[in-house]
Design an enzyme around this catalytic site. Structure first.
Site, PDB file in Angstrom:
ATOM      1  N   ARG A 195       1.102 -18.759   4.553  1.00 49.79           N
ATOM      2  CA  ARG A 195       0.314 -17.631   3.569  1.00 49.79           C
ATOM      3  C   ARG A 195      -1.002 -17.652   3.916  1.00 49.79           C
ATOM      4  NH1 ARG A 195      -2.194 -20.056  -0.219  1.00 49.79           N
ATOM      5  NH2 ARG A 195      -0.791 -21.656  -0.873  1.00 49.79           N
ATOM      6  N   TYR A 208      -0.946   8.415  -7.178  1.00 51.97           N
ATOM      7  CA  TYR A 208       0.306   7.761  -7.007  1.00 51.97           C
ATOM      8  C   TYR A 208       0.659   7.257  -8.332  1.00 51.97           C
ATOM      9  CZ  TYR A 208       3.896   4.726  -5.520  1.00 51.97           C
ATOM     10  OH  TYR A 208       5.210   4.082  -5.399  1.00 51.97           O
ATOM     11  N   ASP A 238      -7.179   5.550  -0.320  1.00 50.80           N
ATOM     12  CA  ASP A 238      -5.907   5.429   0.046  1.00 50.80           C
ATOM     13  C   ASP A 238      -5.323   6.432   0.953  1.00 50.80           C
ATOM     14  OD1 ASP A 238      -3.216   5.636  -0.078  1.00 50.80           O
ATOM     15  OD2 ASP A 238      -2.955   5.088  -2.330  1.00 50.80           O
ATOM     16  N   LYS A 298       5.169   3.460   4.349  1.00 48.24           N
ATOM     17  CA  LYS A 298       5.343   5.087   4.363  1.00 48.24           C
ATOM     18  C   LYS A 298       5.123   5.304   5.924  1.00 48.24           C
ATOM     19  CE  LYS A 298       5.903   4.791   0.002  1.00 48.24           C
ATOM     20  NZ  LYS A 298       4.683   4.957  -0.967  1.00 48.24           N
TER      21      LYS A 298
HETATM   22  C1  LIG Z   1       4.057   4.364  -1.978  1.00 45.93           C
HETATM   23  C2  LIG Z   1       2.456   4.520  -2.309  1.00 45.93           C
HETATM   24  C3  LIG Z   1       1.722   3.403  -2.778  1.00 45.93           C
HETATM   25  C4  LIG Z   1       2.283   2.150  -3.187  1.00 45.93           C
HETATM   26  O1  LIG Z   1       2.950   1.577  -2.006  1.00 45.93           O
HETATM   27  P1  LIG Z   1       4.228   0.458  -2.131  1.00 45.93           P
HETATM   28  O2  LIG Z   1       4.170   0.115  -0.464  1.00 45.93           O
HETATM   29  O3  LIG Z   1       5.271   1.363  -2.788  1.00 45.93           O
HETATM   30  O4  LIG Z   1       3.663  -0.490  -3.037  1.00 45.93           O
HETATM   31  C5  LIG Z   1       0.504   3.695  -2.904  1.00 45.93           C
HETATM   32  N1  LIG Z   1      -0.115   4.787  -2.537  1.00 45.93           N
HETATM   33  C6  LIG Z   1       0.814   5.880  -2.277  1.00 45.93           C
HETATM   34  C7  LIG Z   1      -0.068   7.143  -1.760  1.00 45.93           C
HETATM   35  C8  LIG Z   1       1.977   5.715  -1.885  1.00 45.93           C
HETATM   36  O5  LIG Z   1       2.564   6.924  -1.507  1.00 45.93           O
END
Ligand SMILES: *Cc1c(COP(=O)(O)O)cnc(C)c1O
Length: 379
Positions: A46, A98, A170, A195
Site C-alpha cells: 500500500r 464529469y 482534470d 481512459k
Molecule cells: C472517467 C472520468 C473520471 C473518473 O475516472 P474513473 O477512472 O472512472 O474513476 C473523471 N474525470 C473524467 C473527465 C473522466 O472521463
C-alpha cells in the site's frame, strides 16, 4: 527529453536484477527485512510497490511534474485531492463536470462541510467573484464532458496564484500529449488513467501529478493513509499504454477531425461540438493551450428527437454503444439516457445535454470505416 521520448523512457530505468526492459510485475504485498527497518526501500505494497513506482515516475515525466501518484480509479485520485481540505473550505469548480466528480463533490464532500460553487469558467474573470477567504481549491475540467467547452488554464492560474488558491486540472480528455497544465500554472494534474493513458479499455486507474515536494508529501500521506492504491498488474498495463500514447493521440486527433467535419456537413445533423472548429466559442483558447483538438466529438440531430438518437447509437456497428472513452476502439454514448440520466431534464438541458445529444470517443480505426459506419447509422 521531448514528449514522445518521455512516454517511452521518461524517468524509467531497466530492471537492476536481469536488465528486463519492462519493469517486472512485483506481485507482492510485503518485502523481507534483514533487521527491523532494514529493507531496500519497500515495506508494504500500500505504501509502495516497485511496479507502481515505475508508473508513478512515468506519470511525473509525461506531465512535466516532479511527483506522480497512482490510485485505484480516477475518482479515488480526486477523493485524495479533496482530503487536502477541511470543513468550512470552499471549492470553485467547472459546472459542466464529469458526472462522477459532481456526485463525489455534492454527495460526499458537501456532507463533510465543504462548500462548492459550480461556475461556467469560460470567462476567467467570472471565477474571481466567487473567491473569498475560505476558497482553497479551483477544480477545472477542460475540454468539458460532453459539451467540449474549453477553459483557459493560464488565465485561471492567474486567479489562483493571486489569491494563493490551489488549482487542479482534470486532464483526462486532453492528455499531456495535447496540453500540460503544470506548464500553464496549475498545481495538480489529475487523470482518469482508465481512459487515454491506459488506452486499451482494460484498466480502471487514477493519477495525480504535482511539481512541488510539499504538496507531493501531503498527497502521498493521503494515498497511503486512505489506501486507494492500484495493483502492480494494473500499473504494468498502464505503463505499457503510456508508451504508445503519442501515436494513439495523433490518430485520435486525425480521426476526430474527420468525423467532426463529416458530421458538420450532414443534412440531418444540427450541432457538432468539437473545439477544432473555428466557430467553436472557445476555439482561440483551445488553439493556444492545446497542440491539437482530440478525439472527442458530440453532436445533436435536427429536430432533437430522443428516439431517433437512440436509433442512431443502436445502428452503429464499429462504434460500440458503451460508457467510457479514450480506448483504441471507437465508442458512442447517449448522455441523456446514460451518463446524465440521473440529472433532471431541465438541469441537463441548461448545459446543453439535450435529448438527441450523442457523444463519440473516436478511436484509432481507419477513418473511412468510421465515417461509413456513421453514414449508415444516421441514414
Ligand atoms: C472517467 C472520468 C473520471 C473518473 O475516472 P474513473 O477512472 O472512472 O474513476 C473523471 N474525470 C473524467 C473527465 C473522466 O472521463
Amino acid at each position: 527529453m521531448k514528449f514522445n521520448t518521455k512516454t517511452i523512457h521518461g524517468n524509467q530505468e531497466y530492471d537492476k536484477a536481469y536488465g528486463a526492459v519492462m519493469p517486472p510485475i512485483y506481485q507482492t504485498t510485503t518485502y523481507a527485512q534483514t533487521t527491523p527497518g532494514g529493507h531496500k526501500g519497500y515495506e508494504y505494497s500500500r505504501s509502495g510497490n516497485p511496479t507502481r513506482t515505475a508508473l508513478e515516475n512515468s506519470f511525473a515525466s509525461i506531465e512535466n511534474g516532479t511527483h506522480g501518484l497512482a490510485f485505484g480509479s480516477g475518482l479515488a485520485a480526486i477523493d485524495a485531492v479533496m482530503k487536502l481540505l477541511k470543513p468550512g473550505d470552499e471549492v470553485i469548480s467547472t459546472n459542466d463536470l464529469y458526472g462522477g466528480t459532481y456526485r463525489l463533490f455534492t454527495k460526499i464532500f458537501e456532507g463533510f462541510g465543504i462548500k462548492f460553487h459550480f461556475v461556467g469558467m469560460e470567462n476567467a474573470s467570472k471565477i474571481e467573484s466567487y473567491v473569498n477567504k475560505n476558497t482553497k481549491l479551483i477544480w477545472v475540467e477542460t475540454p468539458t464532458n460532453p459539451m467540449m467547452n474549453i477553459i483557459d488554464i493560464k488565465a485561471t492560474a492567474a486567479v489562483s496564484k493571486k489569491h494563493n488558491i490551489l488549482l487542479a486540472v482534470d486532464n483526462t480528455f486532453a492528455t499531456p500529449y495535447l496540453q500540460q497544465p503544470l506548464n500553464l500554472g496549475a498545481d495538480i494534474v489529475m487523470h482518469s488513467a482508465t481512459k487515454y493513458l491506459g488506452g486499451h479499455s482494460d484498466v480502471v486507474m487514477g493519477a495525480l501529478i504535482v511539481k512541488d515536494k510539499e504538496l507531493a508529501d501531503r498527497l502521498y500521506f493521503i494515498q497511503n493513509a486512505s489506501g486507494a492504491v492500484c495493483g502492480p498488474q494494473d500499473s504494468f498495463l498502464v505503463l505499457r499504454g503510456i508508451k504508445t500514447l503519442h501515436i494513439r493521440m495523433q490518430r485520435h486527433c486525425e480521426n476526430g477531425k474527420a468525423v467532426a467535419e463529416y458530421l458538420k456537413q450532414h443534412p440531418k445533423i444540427e450541432n457538432v461540438y468539437w473545439p477544432g472548429f473555428s466557430d467553436h466559442p472557445n476555439h482561440d483558447i483551445a488553439k493556444a493551450q492545446m497542440k491539437d483538438f482530440g478525439g472527442m466529438v458530440s453532436f445533436t440531430t435536427k429536430g432533437n428527437n430522443y428516439k431517433e438518437a437512440i436509433k442512431i447509437v443502436e445502428n452503429l456497428k464499429i462504434f460500440t454503444l458503451a460508457e467510457s472513452l479514450g480506448g483504441v476502439e471507437s465508442l458512442a454514448g447517449h448522455p441523456a439516457s446514460m451518463t446524465h440520466a440521473s440529472i433532471p431534464k431541465e438541469e441537463r438541458e441548461k448545459i446543453g445535454v439535450v435529448d438527441s445529444l450523442i457523444r463519440l470517443s473516436v478511436g484509432i480505426e481507419d477513418e473511412e470505416d468510421l465515417i461509413a459506419d456513421l453514414k449508415q447509422a444516421i441514414g
